[in-house]
Design an enzyme around this catalytic site. Structure first.
Site, short mmCIF file in Angstrom:
data_model
loop_
_atom_site.label_atom_id
_atom_site.label_comp_id
_atom_site.label_asym_id
_atom_site.label_seq_id
_atom_site.Cartn_x
_atom_site.Cartn_y
_atom_site.Cartn_z
N LYS A 260 11.65 6.03 6.65
CA LYS A 260 12.81 4.81 6.81
C LYS A 260 13.99 5.24 7.19
O LYS A 260 14.78 4.70 8.08
CB LYS A 260 12.88 3.85 5.55
N LYS B 58 -0.07 3.64 11.94
CA LYS B 58 -1.12 2.83 11.32
C LYS B 58 -0.99 1.38 11.97
O LYS B 58 0.29 1.17 12.38
CB LYS B 58 -1.06 2.71 9.88
N LYS C 3 2.33 -4.62 9.52
CA LYS C 3 2.94 -5.99 9.99
C LYS C 3 4.23 -5.85 10.74
O LYS C 3 4.51 -6.65 11.61
CB LYS C 3 3.30 -6.70 8.50
P1 ATP Z 1 4.90 -3.20 6.19
O1 ATP Z 1 4.76 -2.91 7.83
O2 ATP Z 1 5.91 -4.46 6.29
O3 ATP Z 1 4.98 -2.23 5.45
P2 ATP Z 1 2.21 -3.00 6.05
O4 ATP Z 1 1.36 -3.46 7.05
O5 ATP Z 1 2.41 -1.48 5.79
O6 ATP Z 1 3.46 -3.86 6.17
P3 ATP Z 1 1.97 -3.77 3.16
O7 ATP Z 1 2.29 -4.95 2.59
O8 ATP Z 1 3.02 -2.60 2.93
O9 ATP Z 1 1.49 -3.65 4.61
O10 ATP Z 1 0.82 -2.97 2.38
C1 ATP Z 1 -0.35 -3.94 1.84
C2 ATP Z 1 -1.70 -3.55 1.47
O11 ATP Z 1 -2.12 -3.04 2.82
C3 ATP Z 1 -1.53 -2.16 0.98
O12 ATP Z 1 -2.43 -1.92 -0.23
C4 ATP Z 1 -1.48 -0.99 1.92
O13 ATP Z 1 -2.13 0.43 1.43
C5 ATP Z 1 -2.50 -1.78 3.04
N1 ATP Z 1 -2.44 -1.21 4.20
C6 ATP Z 1 -1.46 -1.52 4.99
N2 ATP Z 1 -1.44 -0.86 6.20
C7 ATP Z 1 -2.92 -0.49 6.23
C8 ATP Z 1 -3.78 0.24 7.14
N3 ATP Z 1 -3.15 0.46 8.54
N4 ATP Z 1 -5.06 0.72 7.10
C9 ATP Z 1 -5.31 0.52 5.48
N5 ATP Z 1 -4.58 0.09 4.71
C10 ATP Z 1 -3.27 -0.60 4.86
MG MG Z 2 3.55 -0.72 4.32
#
Ligand code: ATP
Ligand code: MG
Length: 334
Positions: free
Chosen positions: A114, A197, A200
Site C-alpha cells: 500500500k 488477484k 474489488k
Molecule cells: P480490496 O481490493 O478492497 O482489498 P478484496 O477483493 O481484496 O477487496 P477483501 O474484502 O479484502 O476483498 O477480502 C474479503 C475476503 O475475500 C477475504 O477472505 C479474502 O481472503 C478473500 N479474497 C479476496 N480476493 C480474493 C481472491 N482473488 N481469491 C481468493 N480469495 C480472495
Molecule cells: Mg483485500
C-alpha cells in the site's frame, strides 16, 4: 451459549464482490453456517483507510449484505452485521494497539504494498490494519477464520496479539485463531490479465463481479490472458492458464473440464474454445446470484432488519469479551 466452534470473517465494503470473494470466502461461509457459530461482518471501518465518499458508504454496505445473502448465506443461521455497529471492536483494537509493535506492523507485505501504491495516503489506519483485524476476530474468541490465502499472514499476527495479551495478563481469554481451509485448500483467484488477484478495488477490468451481466462476463473472459499453448505434453501450466482451469473447475461440468485438461496435456488445446465454454458456464453460474442480489438490494427494510438482528447477536458476544478484557487489564474501578 452453544457449543459449536466460533468462526469469524469479514469482507470490506469497498465495492462490488467478485469471484475471488465468492470462491475464497463466501462459499466457505455458506458451507460453515450449519455446523458452526458464525459471525460474518461487513468491514466498513476497514474500508475507511481509502476514504470512501460518505454518500457511498450505505450502498456499499448494503451491497455486501445483499451479495452474501444472494450467494446463500442465511442471516437466521449466522450473525451478519456491520463492523461499525459493534463499539466493542474499536475498544479492543485500542487495547491491542498497546501490544502491537511498530516494527512488526511496518514489515507486513500488504502494508508495504500500500505504501508503494498510495504513497500520498500512508495513514496510521493502514499500518494498524492487522490490529483491527485481530480485534474483529478476538472479540468473539473465534477459533476458525475462513479467509483467502492473501490474509494468512494477518491471521498469524492475530495469533501473536492473542498470545501476547494472554501472557501479559496471565489469562487464556483469547484462543489463537486458525485459518480454516475447507477440504484443506484455499483458492486464490487471479486477475484475468495475469497481474495479481481479482479484487474489488484493483484490476477491475480483469475481475469478474457478481453483478456483471452475461455480456460483460463473456467479454472479460474472452480477453483473458493466454499464450501459444503448451509446447510439450504434460507441461506445467503458467499461473494465468491454471487460473482459467480453476475457474472452469468451479463453474463447468467435470467432464468439460476434463476434456480441456486432456487437450492441454496433449498439446492440442484451443484456448478460444475453452474461453467460450468457460464464459457460458460462468455467466450461468453468476446469473442467479446477480438477480437475487439486485432484488434484495432494493428492499431496504429487509437489509436493515438483517443488519439490526446481526448486530444484536454480535454485540451480545462482544460485550462479554470486552468486560473480561477490561477487568484483566485493571480497568475495574466501581
Ligand atoms: P480490496 O481490493 O478492497 O482489498 P478484496 O477483493 O481484496 O477487496 P477483501 O474484502 O479484502 O476483498 O477480502 C474479503 C475476503 O475475500 C477475504 O477472505 C479474502 O481472503 C478473500 N479474497 C479476496 N480476493 C480474493 C481472491 N482473488 N481469491 C481468493 N480469495 C480472495
Ligand atoms: Mg483485500
Amino acid at each position: 451459549m452453544s457449543k459449536k466452534e466460533i468462526v469469524v470473517s469479514g469482507i470490506r465494503s469497498t465495492g462490488y464482490l467478485h469471484l475471488g470473494n465468492y470462491f475464497g470466502a463466501i462459499q466457505n461461509y455458506v458451507r460453515m453456517q450449519e455446523e458452526h457459530n458464525c459471525y460474518f461482518f461487513v468491514a466498513d471501518y476497514h474500508s475507511l483507510t481509502t476514504h470512501p465518499k460518505p454518500e457511498d458508504l450505505k450502498q456499499n454496505v448494503y451491497r455486501v449484505v445483499a451479495e452474501n445473502v444472494a450467494s446463500g448465506l442465511d442471516p437466521e443461521k449466522v450473525a451478519l452485521y456491520a463492523q461499525s455497529d459493534i463499539p466493542e471492536i474499536p475498544e479492543l483494537y485500542l487495547m491491542l494497539n498497546m501490544l502491537a509493535y511498530m516494527g512488526e506492523l511496518e514489515k507486513v507485505p500488504t502494508f508495504k504494498e500500500k505504501v508503494r501504491m498510495q504513497p500520498d495516503n500512508v495513514n496510521a489506519g493502514l499500518l494498524t490494519y492487522p490490529v483491527l483485524m485481530a480485534a474483529d476476530i478476538l472479540i468473539h474468541k473465534a477459533v476458525k477464520v475462513p479467509v483467502g490465502k492473501d490474509q494468512e499472514q494477518h491471521l498469524e499476527m492475530a495469533r501473536n496479539f492473542a498470545h501476547r495479551f494472554n501472557t501479559r495478563y496471565g489469562t487464556d481469554l483469547f484462543p489463537e485463531p486458525q485459518v480454516y481451509r475447507f477440504n484443506n485448500d484455499t483458492v486464490k483467484i487471479m486477475s484475468l490479465d495475469g497481474n495479481g488477484k481479482m479484487s474489488k478495488s484493483e484490476n477491475v477490468n480483469a475481475t469478474i463481479y457478481l453483478s456483471d451481466d452475461d455480456d460483460t462476463i463473456r467479454k472479460k473472459i474472452m480477453k483473458a490472458k493466454t499464450d501459444q499453448g503448451p509446447t510439450e505434453p504434460n507441461m506445467e501450466m503458467p499461473d494465468y492458464i491454471r487460473n482459467l482451469f480453476v475457474l472452469m473447475d468451479v463453474s463447468s461440468a467435470p467432464e468439460t473440464t476434463a476434456t480441456f485438461k486432456a487437450a492441454y496435456n496433449n498439446c492440442n488445446i484451443r484456448y478460444g474454445d475453452m474461453k467460450k465454454q468457460l464464459a457460458e458456464d460462468m455467466a450461468a453460474f453468476v446469473r442467479p446470484i446477480r438477480e437475487r442480489a439486485a432484488e434484495l438490494q432494493k428492499d431496504e427494510a429487509a437489509i436493515k432488519k438483517i443488519l439490526k438482528e446481526g448486530a444484536e447477536k454480535a454485540r451480545a458476544s462482544s460485550a462479554t469479551t470486552i468486560a473480561e478484557a477490561r477487568k484483566l487489564i485493571g480497568i475495574n474501578y466501581y
